[in-house]
Design a protein around this motif. Structure first.
Motif, mmCIF file in Angstrom:
data_model
loop_
_atom_site.group_PDB
_atom_site.id
_atom_site.type_symbol
_atom_site.label_atom_id
_atom_site.label_comp_id
_atom_site.label_asym_id
_atom_site.label_seq_id
_atom_site.Cartn_x
_atom_site.Cartn_y
_atom_site.Cartn_z
ATOM 1 N N ALA A 88 -30.301 -16.553 -25.071
ATOM 2 C CA ALA A 88 -30.599 -17.373 -23.750
ATOM 3 C C ALA A 88 -32.181 -18.129 -23.797
ATOM 4 N N PRO A 89 -32.215 -19.034 -23.038
ATOM 5 C CA PRO A 89 -33.481 -19.511 -22.662
ATOM 6 C C PRO A 89 -34.585 -18.495 -22.187
ATOM 7 N N GLN A 90 -35.712 -18.215 -22.439
ATOM 8 C CA GLN A 90 -36.653 -17.282 -21.714
ATOM 9 C C GLN A 90 -36.675 -17.626 -20.395
ATOM 10 N N GLY A 91 -36.522 -16.437 -19.586
ATOM 11 C CA GLY A 91 -36.593 -16.118 -18.094
ATOM 12 C C GLY A 91 -35.360 -16.722 -17.516
ATOM 13 N N LEU A 92 -33.916 -16.866 -18.206
ATOM 14 C CA LEU A 92 -32.879 -17.359 -17.596
ATOM 15 C C LEU A 92 -32.596 -16.350 -16.502
ATOM 16 N N PRO A 93 -32.530 -16.731 -15.130
ATOM 17 C CA PRO A 93 -32.164 -16.121 -14.004
ATOM 18 C C PRO A 93 -30.588 -15.389 -14.182
#
Length: 226
Positions: free
Chosen positions: A152-157
């Protein structure tokens, strides 16, 4: 038309009644929320009766029933779906299902990519990723918390109770809403019935992502006499 919605796939036992006029919108007629992991059966039916009575509505006034289909633990999930199917059959009204992860996603109001994770016990979570609150990416899954963020993209909430249970993976805050609400469930179902491109309505069948712990007994072993 009156739409009754409820979900018992998590610790939340949540009920909502909405009046919906196609082309004109939907209005809440009442809701009840409780959190109890062990008393879904005892809490759900009185909550439905109370919401209906407070709204001055009779079961015969209902036009549709919507229930959360999970994923979730077997016992709680079964309570809501059995109740929904029994009511629908008795009243002769359609019964729709909605993925509980989609309900939490809808309630989040988020328009950017995020994920939803709920408690699956055994140190695992039920989870799914979303492009926005009404657009799920792929199918729901179950696995260790770290799996939610793999690739997943870094920092995905990540929202939901599952995220709050594992702060070492998902951080200490920013995980609301933690549990589904029938208000969001009703609004999501009505949006779909009204033609919006949100997650599809499902049959009122449980969404199980694990094999049951109980297994059918195998053939009896032969006993040989000495």
């Amino acid at each position: 038309m009156l739409v009754l919605a409820f979900d018992t796939a998590t610790a939340a036992i949540t009920v909502a009644l909405y009046e919906w006029t196609p082309g004109e919108g939907a209005v809440s007629r009442g809701a009840a929320e409780a959190v109890d992991r062990r008393r879904h059966t005892e809490v759900l039916t009185p909550s439905i009766a109370r919401v209906m009575a407070d709204a001055g509505a009779a079961p015969e006034d209902l036009s549709a029933i919507v229930a959360g289909v999970g994923p979730g633990p077997y016992t709680g999930l079964r309570v809501g779906l059995v109740t929904a199917r029994a009511m629908g059959e008795a009243l002769g009204v359609p019964v729709h299902g909605v993925c509980t992860l989609d309900v939490i996603a809808w309630a989040s109001g988020r328009d950017e990519p995020f994920a939803v994770a709920t408690d699956a016990r055994r140190k695992e979570v039920y989870w799914a990723r979303y492009a926005s609150r009404g657009a799920r990416i792929g199918e729901p899954s179950v696995g260790p918390p770290s799996e939610v963020l793999d690739g997943a993209p870094q920092g995905l909430p990540v929202v939901g109770e599952g995220a709050a249970l594992y702060p070492e993976v998902f951080g200490e805050s920013g995980h609301e809403p933690l549990l589904p609400t029938a208000t969001a469930l009703a609004e999501l179902a009505i949006a779909r019935l009204g033609g919006l491109k949100v997650p599809v309505l499902l049959p009122p069948e449980p969404l199980y992502l694990r094999r049951p712990d109980a297994k059918e007994p195998g053939p009896r072993k032969k006993v040989t006499r000495a």
